[in-house]
Motif scaffolding. Structure first.
Motif, mmCIF file in Angstrom:
data_model
loop_
_atom_site.group_PDB
_atom_site.id
_atom_site.type_symbol
_atom_site.label_atom_id
_atom_site.label_comp_id
_atom_site.label_asym_id
_atom_site.label_seq_id
_atom_site.Cartn_x
_atom_site.Cartn_y
_atom_site.Cartn_z
ATOM 1 N N VAL A 1 16.418 16.117 41.113
ATOM 2 C CA VAL A 1 17.421 17.191 41.053
ATOM 3 C C VAL A 1 16.734 18.517 41.359
ATOM 4 C CG1 VAL A 1 19.145 18.379 39.650
ATOM 5 C CG2 VAL A 1 18.708 15.944 39.260
ATOM 6 N N PHE A 2 17.224 19.205 42.367
ATOM 7 C CA PHE A 2 16.777 20.564 42.653
ATOM 8 C C PHE A 2 17.802 21.529 42.071
ATOM 9 C CE2 PHE A 2 14.767 18.177 46.204
ATOM 10 C CZ PHE A 2 13.451 18.480 45.892
ATOM 11 N N SER A 3 17.297 22.553 41.371
ATOM 12 C CA SER A 3 18.202 23.431 40.625
ATOM 13 C C SER A 3 18.181 24.852 41.172
ATOM 14 C CB SER A 3 17.769 23.420 39.159
ATOM 15 O OG SER A 3 18.441 24.408 38.442
ATOM 16 N N ARG A 4 19.315 25.512 40.984
ATOM 17 C CA ARG A 4 19.510 26.911 41.413
ATOM 18 C C ARG A 4 19.229 27.064 42.914
ATOM 19 N NH1 ARG A 4 21.308 29.983 37.579
ATOM 20 N NH2 ARG A 4 21.039 29.198 35.487
ATOM 21 N N ALA A 5 19.706 26.087 43.641
ATOM 22 C CA ALA A 5 19.535 26.107 45.089
ATOM 23 C C ALA A 5 20.632 26.954 45.722
ATOM 24 C CB ALA A 5 19.604 24.687 45.623
ATOM 25 N N ASP A 6 20.434 27.266 46.978
ATOM 26 C CA ASP A 6 21.435 28.003 47.746
ATOM 27 C C ASP A 6 22.223 26.977 48.562
ATOM 28 O OD1 ASP A 6 21.414 31.149 49.212
ATOM 29 O OD2 ASP A 6 22.625 29.477 49.961
ATOM 30 N N ASN A 7 23.523 27.173 48.629
ATOM 31 C CA ASN A 7 24.379 26.230 49.373
ATOM 32 C C ASN A 7 24.045 26.201 50.872
ATOM 33 O OD1 ASN A 7 26.579 24.342 49.311
ATOM 34 N ND2 ASN A 7 27.849 25.884 50.313
ATOM 35 N N ALA A 8 23.350 27.230 51.340
ATOM 36 C CA ALA A 8 22.991 27.261 52.763
ATOM 37 C C ALA A 8 21.694 26.505 53.044
ATOM 38 C CB ALA A 8 22.831 28.713 53.222
ATOM 39 N N TRP A 9 20.981 26.124 52.003
ATOM 40 C CA TRP A 9 19.702 25.432 52.155
ATOM 41 C C TRP A 9 19.914 24.086 52.855
ATOM 42 C CZ3 TRP A 9 17.080 22.371 47.680
ATOM 43 C CH2 TRP A 9 15.771 21.994 48.051
ATOM 44 N N ARG A 10 18.963 23.702 53.667
ATOM 45 C CA ARG A 10 19.050 22.454 54.432
ATOM 46 C C ARG A 10 19.389 21.247 53.529
ATOM 47 N NH1 ARG A 10 15.549 18.376 56.995
ATOM 48 N NH2 ARG A 10 13.865 18.729 55.522
ATOM 49 N N LEU A 11 18.775 21.197 52.346
ATOM 50 C CA LEU A 11 19.007 20.048 51.473
ATOM 51 C C LEU A 11 20.401 20.055 50.847
ATOM 52 C CD1 LEU A 11 15.880 19.821 51.830
ATOM 53 C CD2 LEU A 11 15.835 18.896 49.515
ATOM 54 N N ALA A 12 21.052 21.229 50.905
ATOM 55 C CA ALA A 12 22.427 21.295 50.407
ATOM 56 C C ALA A 12 23.430 21.050 51.536
ATOM 57 C CB ALA A 12 22.685 22.651 49.771
ATOM 58 N N ARG A 13 22.944 20.928 52.740
ATOM 59 C CA ARG A 13 23.855 20.769 53.879
ATOM 60 C C ARG A 13 23.770 19.391 54.529
ATOM 61 N NH1 ARG A 13 26.080 25.398 54.594
ATOM 62 N NH2 ARG A 13 27.224 24.708 56.412
ATOM 63 N N GLU A 14 22.566 18.811 54.526
ATOM 64 C CA GLU A 14 22.388 17.550 55.262
ATOM 65 C C GLU A 14 22.604 16.361 54.343
ATOM 66 O OE1 GLU A 14 18.586 17.718 57.244
ATOM 67 O OE2 GLU A 14 19.060 19.658 58.135
ATOM 68 N N GLU A 15 23.136 15.292 54.917
ATOM 69 C CA GLU A 15 23.332 14.069 54.129
ATOM 70 C C GLU A 15 21.967 13.412 53.942
ATOM 71 O OE1 GLU A 15 25.139 10.555 55.966
ATOM 72 O OE2 GLU A 15 26.376 10.341 54.189
ATOM 73 N N ILE A 16 21.505 13.341 52.689
ATOM 74 C CA ILE A 16 20.182 12.769 52.424
ATOM 75 C C ILE A 16 20.280 11.253 52.279
ATOM 76 C CG2 ILE A 16 18.252 12.739 50.787
ATOM 77 C CD1 ILE A 16 18.836 15.730 50.270
ATOM 78 N N PHE A 17 21.382 10.790 51.721
ATOM 79 C CA PHE A 17 21.622 9.344 51.564
ATOM 80 C C PHE A 17 20.527 8.702 50.707
ATOM 81 C CE2 PHE A 17 23.596 5.366 53.271
ATOM 82 C CZ PHE A 17 24.901 5.769 53.067
ATOM 83 N N GLY A 18 20.242 9.364 49.596
ATOM 84 C CA GLY A 18 19.258 8.885 48.634
ATOM 85 C C GLY A 18 19.535 9.556 47.307
ATOM 86 N N PRO A 19 18.715 9.270 46.281
ATOM 87 C CA PRO A 19 19.005 9.782 44.933
ATOM 88 C C PRO A 19 18.537 11.226 44.740
ATOM 89 C CG PRO A 19 17.089 8.350 44.878
ATOM 90 C CD PRO A 19 17.559 8.349 46.297
ATOM 91 N N VAL A 20 19.076 12.130 45.522
ATOM 92 C CA VAL A 20 18.654 13.534 45.482
ATOM 93 C C VAL A 20 19.887 14.429 45.333
ATOM 94 C CG1 VAL A 20 17.421 15.370 46.694
ATOM 95 C CG2 VAL A 20 16.715 12.987 47.009
ATOM 96 N N MET A 21 19.903 15.197 44.250
ATOM 97 C CA MET A 21 21.026 16.119 44.012
ATOM 98 C C MET A 21 20.533 17.554 44.112
ATOM 99 S SD MET A 21 22.824 14.581 40.628
ATOM 100 C CE MET A 21 24.466 15.224 40.845
ATOM 101 N N VAL A 22 21.440 18.411 44.532
ATOM 102 C CA VAL A 22 21.146 19.837 44.598
ATOM 103 C C VAL A 22 22.157 20.537 43.690
ATOM 104 C CG1 VAL A 22 21.152 21.824 46.128
ATOM 105 C CG2 VAL A 22 20.210 19.660 46.925
ATOM 106 N N ALA A 23 21.667 21.231 42.643
ATOM 107 C CA ALA A 23 22.575 21.893 41.698
ATOM 108 C C ALA A 23 22.640 23.384 42.008
ATOM 109 C CB ALA A 23 22.092 21.666 40.271
ATOM 110 N N ILE A 24 23.873 23.906 41.976
ATOM 111 C CA ILE A 24 24.121 25.293 42.406
ATOM 112 C C ILE A 24 25.054 25.959 41.379
ATOM 113 C CG2 ILE A 24 25.155 26.722 44.237
ATOM 114 C CD1 ILE A 24 24.476 24.363 46.177
#
Ligand code: NAD
Length: 513
Positions: A393-416
């Motif tokens: 889990v990545f926290s306090r990310a920006d919605n424009a960040w690559r990891l918040a935009r691309e489909e990772i298709f794995g156990p990775v969450m981005v919290a905003i």
């Protein structure tokens, strides 16, 4: 996170007992025959949960095999479409019964070749497969037309007809459920079908075809195995295929759509996603927070290692409850057991293959380097063998960040974090995907106002389960076009309308416009 280590030899035993022939192969199904590829080439299938273990071989189909399968489907078409709907209905209901009886076998097989955990993922999926055959068998009578009120001397009616031979292309992440979206819907409406299973997870789909065989005339259901460019692309471009139904990545979907468009045949595309989960403060009250966090994990499709197009992988939490929700989410993720998919205590199995593992790992490594993002949970820090990976889990990310935009298709969450409804709806919609969304809010008028504005094909409020048979399912934007899973999806995707105008008795011919 607890690791129960690698899967034992159980996966190989499961496959040997179920689908392998004497040579350790699993043939394809064309025209009712179990066959090798014309060139007698084969693809090795490995257990992702133990990736050095070869489970067996499936045929490497190419042009000649696609030709054979499409020809078999055409030969079978006139007889199948002419049947009374009750016959097709009976066949599908009989298959549903057999699939229910064999649900555990299919669940074990799909756990073996996808690496998905048996208890939380593979078993419910096998049950859903039987339910889908039962559902589409049940609605086979609904392939109806309408009569126009055109006066006593005119009979003007429409009839819904099958489109013909369907070419269906499947991904690996939940092959049985996606086969269940397409096969019974196409067959109920009187089509015949050629399915291309994913080369990564073909075994349970081949077993499905075997179980269907006693109830279907030869050629009605054909299953090919092969690689995307050598078999899938050939099927999508084959002039004998009258409709293409594709589930997979947006990149491949775009080329399949272009090929079908070039031939002017209808196409349904179920593609990728980057779905939002939104948590309002009232869903994080002391009484509600456990339920909400359970739902956040379910929406993340964590028991499929996040390898789901509908994964709610962008977690938007209101600033007032952000830390509380994030802590509870991370605590719950840490308590999951990662390991052998066949072990009943396992919550998360393995990723599908090495290249997918490396792809997901690279996203996590990229996230670790960012100074403006907190790593709330690092799935790479625990030591797992092989293709097992814990949640990140990545926290306090920006919605424009690559990891918040691309489909990772794995156990990775981005919290905003977010402050106002306006702001969070704008962020939820700021995506080129639009498949699913999960809204956690006690105040239903607020939740429904958001549901009306979020740009996704499927929205759930205060729940996050899988698709229910009969619901419309499909995406907006680059998540695809067309709907499956439902009666209206079956009618739209697998039938075409013919208008018939009849002069009755001595009535006047209709005036030409
Ligand atoms: P993929 O696009 O790589 O492959 C899907 C299928 O297409 C496979 O059978 C593959 O062999 C075939 N294929 C590959 N190249 C092809 C080509 N050029 N022409 C025709 N067929 C080709 O996808 P995948 O890795 O198997 O699955 C993961 C992707 O599927 C993710 O993006 C996920 O979001 C998506 N998916 C979507 C849904 C949905 O319902 N929207 C469901 C499950 C998976």
């Amino acid at each position: 996170m607890t690791s129960r280590g690698q899967a034992g030899s159980g996966v190989a035993t499961v496959v040997r007992a179920s689908v392998l022939d004497d040579r350790g192969d699993v043939p394809m199904v064309i025209g009712g025959q179990r066959v090798a590829a014309a060139a007698d080439e084969w693809i090795d299938v490995f257990a992702p949960s133990r990736h050095q273990v070869r489970l067996g071989r499936v045929p490497r189909a190419r042009v000649a095999d696609v030709e054979r399968a499409v020809a078999a489907a055409h030969t079978a078409l006139p007889g199948w479409r002419r049947r009374h709907f009750t016959d097709r209905q009976q066949a599908l209901l009989s298959i549903a019964g057999v699939l229910s009886e064999h649900a555990e076998e299919l669940a074990l097989l799909t756990a073996a070749d996808t690496g998905n955990a048996l208890r939380p993922q593979a078993r419910p999926e096998a049950i859903t497969l039987a339910t889908l055959f039962r559902y589409f068998g049940g609605v086979a009578s609904e392939v109806k037309g309408v009569v126009l009120p055109a006066g006593a001397d005119q009979l003007q009616y429409t009839q819904r007809e099958p489109v013909g031979v369907v070419g269906a292309i499947l991904p690996w992440n939940s092959p049985l459920m996606i086969a269940g979206m397409k096969i019974p819907a196409a067959l109920a409406a009187g089509n015949t079908i050629v399915v291309k299973a994913s080369e990564e997870a073909p075994l349970a789909v081949l077993r499905l075809a075997e179980l269907c065989a006693p109830y279907l005339p030869p050629g009605v259901l054909n299953i090919l195995t092969g690689y995307g460019t050598e078999c899938g692309a050939v099927l999508a471009g084959h002039p004998g295929v009258n409709k293409v139904s594709f589930t997979g990545s947006t990149a491949v979907g775009r080329s399949v759509g272009a090929t079908a468009g070039d031939r002017l045949v209808p196409v349904s595309l179920e593609l990728g996603g980057k779905s939002p989960t939104v948590v309002w403060p009232d869903a994080a009250s002391p009484e509600r927070i456990d339920e909400t966090v359970t739902g956040v994990l379910a929406g993340m499709r964590i028991t499929r290692q996040g390898q789901s197009c509908t994964a709610g992988s962008r977690l938007f939490v209101h600033e007032d409850v952000y830390d509380r929700v994030l802590d509870a989410t991370v605590r719950r993720l840490r308590s999951l057991t990662v390991g052998d998919p066949l072990d009943e205590t396992t919550d998360m199995g393995s990723l599908i293959n090495l290249s997918q593992y490396e792809r997901v790992r690279d996203y996590v490594l990229d996230g670790r380097t960012r100074r403006d993002v907190e790593v709330a949970l690092d799935g790479l820090s625990s030591s797992f063998d092989g293709l097992f990976m814990g949640p990140t889990v990545f926290s306090r990310a920006d919605n424009a960040w690559r990891l918040a935009r691309e489909e990772i298709f794995g156990p990775v969450m981005v919290a905003i974090p977010w402050r106002t409804d306006e702001e969070v709806i704008a962020m939820a919609n700021d995506s080129h995907y639009g498949l699913a969304a999960y809204l956690w809010c006690n105040d239903l008028s607020r939740a429904l106002a958001a549901a009306g504005r979020v740009e996704s094909g499927w929205i759930q409020v205060n729940q996050a389960g899988g698709q229910m048979v009969g619901q419309s399912y499909g995406g907006l934007k680059q998540s695809g076009t067309g709907r499956e899973f439902s009666l209206e999806g079956m009618l739209e995707a697998f039938t075409t309308i013919k208008q018939v105008n009849v002069r009755i008795g001595r009535g006047q011919p209709e005036a030409a416009l």
